[in-house]
Motif scaffolding. Structure first.
Motif, PDB file in Angstrom:
ATOM      1  N   ALA A 205      59.452 -16.462 -60.388  1.00 36.05           N
ATOM      2  CA  ALA A 205      60.588 -15.965 -61.175  1.00 36.05           C
ATOM      3  C   ALA A 205      61.294 -14.813 -60.462  1.00 36.05           C
ATOM      4  O   ALA A 205      62.380 -14.397 -60.846  1.00 36.05           O
ATOM      5  CB  ALA A 205      60.116 -15.507 -62.544  1.00 36.05           C
ATOM      6  N   ARG A 206      60.681 -14.284 -59.405  1.00 39.82           N
ATOM      7  CA  ARG A 206      61.200 -13.069 -58.759  1.00 39.82           C
ATOM      8  C   ARG A 206      62.165 -13.400 -57.620  1.00 39.82           C
ATOM      9  O   ARG A 206      63.037 -12.601 -57.282  1.00 39.82           O
ATOM     10  CB  ARG A 206      59.978 -12.283 -58.231  1.00 39.82           C
ATOM     11  N   VAL A 207      62.005 -14.578 -57.008  1.00 39.00           N
ATOM     12  CA  VAL A 207      62.778 -14.902 -55.792  1.00 39.00           C
ATOM     13  C   VAL A 207      63.491 -16.239 -55.955  1.00 39.00           C
ATOM     14  O   VAL A 207      62.894 -17.216 -56.415  1.00 39.00           O
ATOM     15  CB  VAL A 207      61.847 -14.986 -54.550  1.00 39.00           C
ATOM     16  N   ILE A 208      64.762 -16.272 -55.578  1.00 39.37           N
ATOM     17  CA  ILE A 208      65.464 -17.555 -55.431  1.00 39.37           C
ATOM     18  C   ILE A 208      65.657 -17.756 -53.934  1.00 39.37           C
ATOM     19  O   ILE A 208      66.227 -16.905 -53.241  1.00 39.37           O
ATOM     20  CB  ILE A 208      66.824 -17.549 -56.159  1.00 39.37           C
ATOM     21  N   THR A 209      65.150 -18.887 -53.431  1.00 39.23           N
ATOM     22  CA  THR A 209      65.262 -19.197 -52.009  1.00 39.23           C
ATOM     23  C   THR A 209      66.377 -20.225 -51.842  1.00 39.23           C
ATOM     24  O   THR A 209      66.364 -21.267 -52.499  1.00 39.23           O
ATOM     25  CB  THR A 209      63.929 -19.781 -51.490  1.00 39.23           C
ATOM     26  N   ILE A 210      67.340 -19.904 -50.969  1.00 46.51           N
ATOM     27  CA  ILE A 210      68.451 -20.835 -50.750  1.00 46.51           C
ATOM     28  C   ILE A 210      68.296 -21.447 -49.358  1.00 46.51           C
ATOM     29  O   ILE A 210      68.179 -20.732 -48.358  1.00 46.51           O
ATOM     30  CB  ILE A 210      69.809 -20.106 -50.874  1.00 46.51           C
ATOM     31  N   GLY A 211      68.291 -22.780 -49.309  1.00 48.46           N
ATOM     32  CA  GLY A 211      68.135 -23.479 -48.033  1.00 48.46           C
ATOM     33  C   GLY A 211      69.311 -24.408 -47.782  1.00 48.46           C
ATOM     34  O   GLY A 211      70.160 -24.619 -48.652  1.00 48.46           O
ATOM     35  N   SER A 212      69.332 -24.981 -46.574  1.00 49.29           N
ATOM     36  CA  SER A 212      70.476 -25.799 -46.164  1.00 49.29           C
ATOM     37  C   SER A 212      70.044 -26.814 -45.114  1.00 49.29           C
ATOM     38  O   SER A 212      69.166 -26.526 -44.294  1.00 49.29           O
ATOM     39  CB  SER A 212      71.521 -24.866 -45.543  1.00 49.29           C
ATOM     40  N   LEU A 213      70.678 -27.978 -45.146  1.00 49.76           N
ATOM     41  CA  LEU A 213      70.439 -28.939 -44.061  1.00 49.76           C
ATOM     42  C   LEU A 213      71.492 -28.817 -42.955  1.00 49.76           C
ATOM     43  O   LEU A 213      71.472 -29.573 -41.991  1.00 49.76           O
ATOM     44  CB  LEU A 213      70.436 -30.382 -44.597  1.00 49.76           C
ATOM     45  N   SER A 214      72.433 -27.871 -43.106  1.00 56.55           N
ATOM     46  CA  SER A 214      73.561 -27.807 -42.161  1.00 56.55           C
ATOM     47  C   SER A 214      73.132 -27.604 -40.722  1.00 56.55           C
ATOM     48  O   SER A 214      73.720 -28.168 -39.808  1.00 56.55           O
ATOM     49  CB  SER A 214      74.516 -26.675 -42.551  1.00 56.55           C
ATOM     50  N   LYS A 215      72.085 -26.795 -40.495  1.00 55.95           N
ATOM     51  CA  LYS A 215      71.744 -26.451 -39.123  1.00 55.95           C
ATOM     52  C   LYS A 215      70.596 -27.308 -38.584  1.00 55.95           C
ATOM     53  O   LYS A 215      70.307 -27.261 -37.393  1.00 55.95           O
ATOM     54  CB  LYS A 215      71.383 -24.952 -39.033  1.00 55.95           C
ATOM     55  N   ILE A 216      69.948 -28.078 -39.464  1.00 51.93           N
ATOM     56  CA  ILE A 216      68.833 -28.897 -38.959  1.00 51.93           C
ATOM     57  C   ILE A 216      69.137 -30.391 -39.003  1.00 51.93           C
ATOM     58  O   ILE A 216      68.485 -31.170 -38.333  1.00 51.93           O
ATOM     59  CB  ILE A 216      67.500 -28.589 -39.684  1.00 51.93           C
ATOM     60  N   LEU A 217      70.160 -30.786 -39.780  1.00 53.44           N
ATOM     61  CA  LEU A 217      70.570 -32.194 -39.786  1.00 53.44           C
ATOM     62  C   LEU A 217      72.064 -32.273 -39.465  1.00 53.44           C
ATOM     63  O   LEU A 217      72.440 -32.699 -38.385  1.00 53.44           O
ATOM     64  CB  LEU A 217      70.259 -32.845 -41.137  1.00 53.44           C
ATOM     65  N   CYS A 218      72.898 -31.849 -40.394  1.00 53.04           N
ATOM     66  CA  CYS A 218      74.342 -31.800 -40.137  1.00 53.04           C
ATOM     67  C   CYS A 218      75.012 -31.043 -41.280  1.00 53.04           C
ATOM     68  O   CYS A 218      74.522 -31.057 -42.411  1.00 53.04           O
ATOM     69  CB  CYS A 218      74.930 -33.208 -40.054  1.00 53.04           C
TER      70      CYS A 218
END
Ligand SMILES: Cc1ncc(COP(=O)(O)O)c(C=O)c1O
Length: 379
Positions: A205-218
């Motif tokens: 509940a303390r952390v929201i992690t934001i990720g992306s495929l932009s730099k590892i796939l496209c």
């Protein structure tokens, strides 16, 4: 008469765009054709309504990738839009404060400011955010949230040390503020071992992690996501539905298929192998030319950075560099309210992912030439 410099001849010391050779175009086309033949009856319709957090298979794949349950995942259209939705979710009223590293990703700052936040910059050091400075600021109150890019930070290249990760999570618990960590470069480590995410160290509940495929796939599929507790995922899905009705089904299905076919994992290894020598060569060139001005040797990601002494007006410096064929990004834009962090310096972000050592050397020499001229005029 001197020839005008064409767009193709410009040396881009500016944007963090993946090199074309990092994108597995042919394999992505194959996955897209499969999706089109398998799901043509449903992907051209709206997705089912009612807090839709994204394609179920993609969330399962992302859950496995990060070792979390799929109900903790919300998938949006690129991580920048996810950050905007997260900001709207955490901004409980129209006046709120965000703490962020200074410097930090300029587009994130613009999002916070546009949503009405007052942003307080916490200086960043070679091993991440300055914890002592943060502790002092917290005496005057906790922010609505703290935004951090803990791995190969944009724009400095710094990575948050393991001790500071623990300290940051402990401060968030003690003072009761959420952390938003943005990790698009995390998979691109060229040396050393990867520390845990803040989300892995803290209570969900303390952390929201934001990720992306932009730099590892496209980047073109626009797959960004948030990992949070399940009720926040559901709230983000409600906000998304009010914003754009339905996720883009084709893009999310292609991403899910790409995971299932092993393409994401294979491409991640390929991109690391592609960029590691560029990183090593860029560090050698930058050390040789910039010496002590070099702030970070990142060991991963896309960026390193330097603070270059100068009395040049930034706008003049950018124009002079552009006239010589070198495109720079404003250093001030990486600071809250576009403030200069200290007069007498130009903050230079150095994206090395697409440049040859020769291009980088040319670009850095041009920056130095102009900044030194202005430094010498006054000093
Ligand atoms: C720190 C950071 N966050 C978010 C983004 C946006 O990425 P996306 O393509 O997922 O929207 C970038 C892009 O460069 C970035 O550097």
């Amino acid at each position: 008469m001197t020839q005008p410099i064409g767009e193709r001849d410009l040396i881009q010391l500016s944007r963090g765009v993946p090199p074309v050779e990092a994108i597995p175009t042919a394999e992505l086309c194959r996955q897209t054709v499969e999706v089109l033949s398998e799901f043509s009856g449903s992907i051209f319709q709206y997705a089912p309504m009612g807090r839709n957090p994204g394609d179920v298979h993609l969330r399962e794949e992302l859950g496995q990738f990060h070792g979390v349950e799929p109900d903790r995942l919300f998938v949006g259209n690129g991580s920048l839009q996810v950050l905007d939705l997260v900001t709207a979710h955490l901004a409980r009223d129209s006046h709120f404060e965000v703490f962020a590293e200074a410097p930090t990703y300029d587009r994130a700052l613009r999002i916070f400011e546009r949503r009405g936040a007052k942003v307080l910059g916490i200086p960043i050091e070679g091993d991440g955010i300055d914890i002592d400075y943060l502790r002092r600021q917290l005496k005057s109150g906790a922010p609505a949230f703290l935004y951090t890019i803990p791995d190969f930070q944009n724009p400095t290249g710094a990575t948050l040390s393991i001790d500071k990760r623990h300290a940051l999570v402990a401060l968030a618990e003690e003072h009761g503020f959420p952390i938003v960590e943005d990790i698009p470069y995390r998979g691109l480590r060229y040396v050393g071992s990867t520390p845990p995410t803040l989300g892995e160290l803290a209570n969900p509940a303390r952390v929201i992690t934001i990720g992306s495929l932009s730099k590892i796939l496209c980047p073109g599929l626009r797959i960004g996501y948030a990992i949070s507790d399940p009720s926040t995922s559901s709230d983000l899905a409600a906000l998304a539905e009010d914003t754009y009705l339905s996720p883009p089904l084709l893009c999310q299905k292609v991403a899910a298929k790409s995971f299932a076919a092993g393409l994401v994992h294979a491409n991640l290894v390929r991109v690391r192998d592609l960029l590691r020598p560029r990183h090593d060569a860029a560090v050698t060139v930058a050390r040789e030319i910039l010496g002590d001005a070099l702030l970070t040797v990142p060991g991963g990601g896309y960026f390193m950075s330097a603070r270059i002494p100068t009395y040049a007006e930034e706008s003049e410096l950018l124009a002079a560099a552009r006239a010589e064929g070198v495109v720079l990004t404003s250093g001030r834009a990486f600071y809250p309210n576009a403030s200069a962090e200290a007069t007498g310096h130009f903050f230079l972000r150095i994206p090395f992912q697409s440049l040859t050592p020769q291009q980088l050397a040319f670009g850095l020499r041009k920056v130095l030439e102009f900044t030194e001229r202005r430094w010498a005029c006054v000093a």
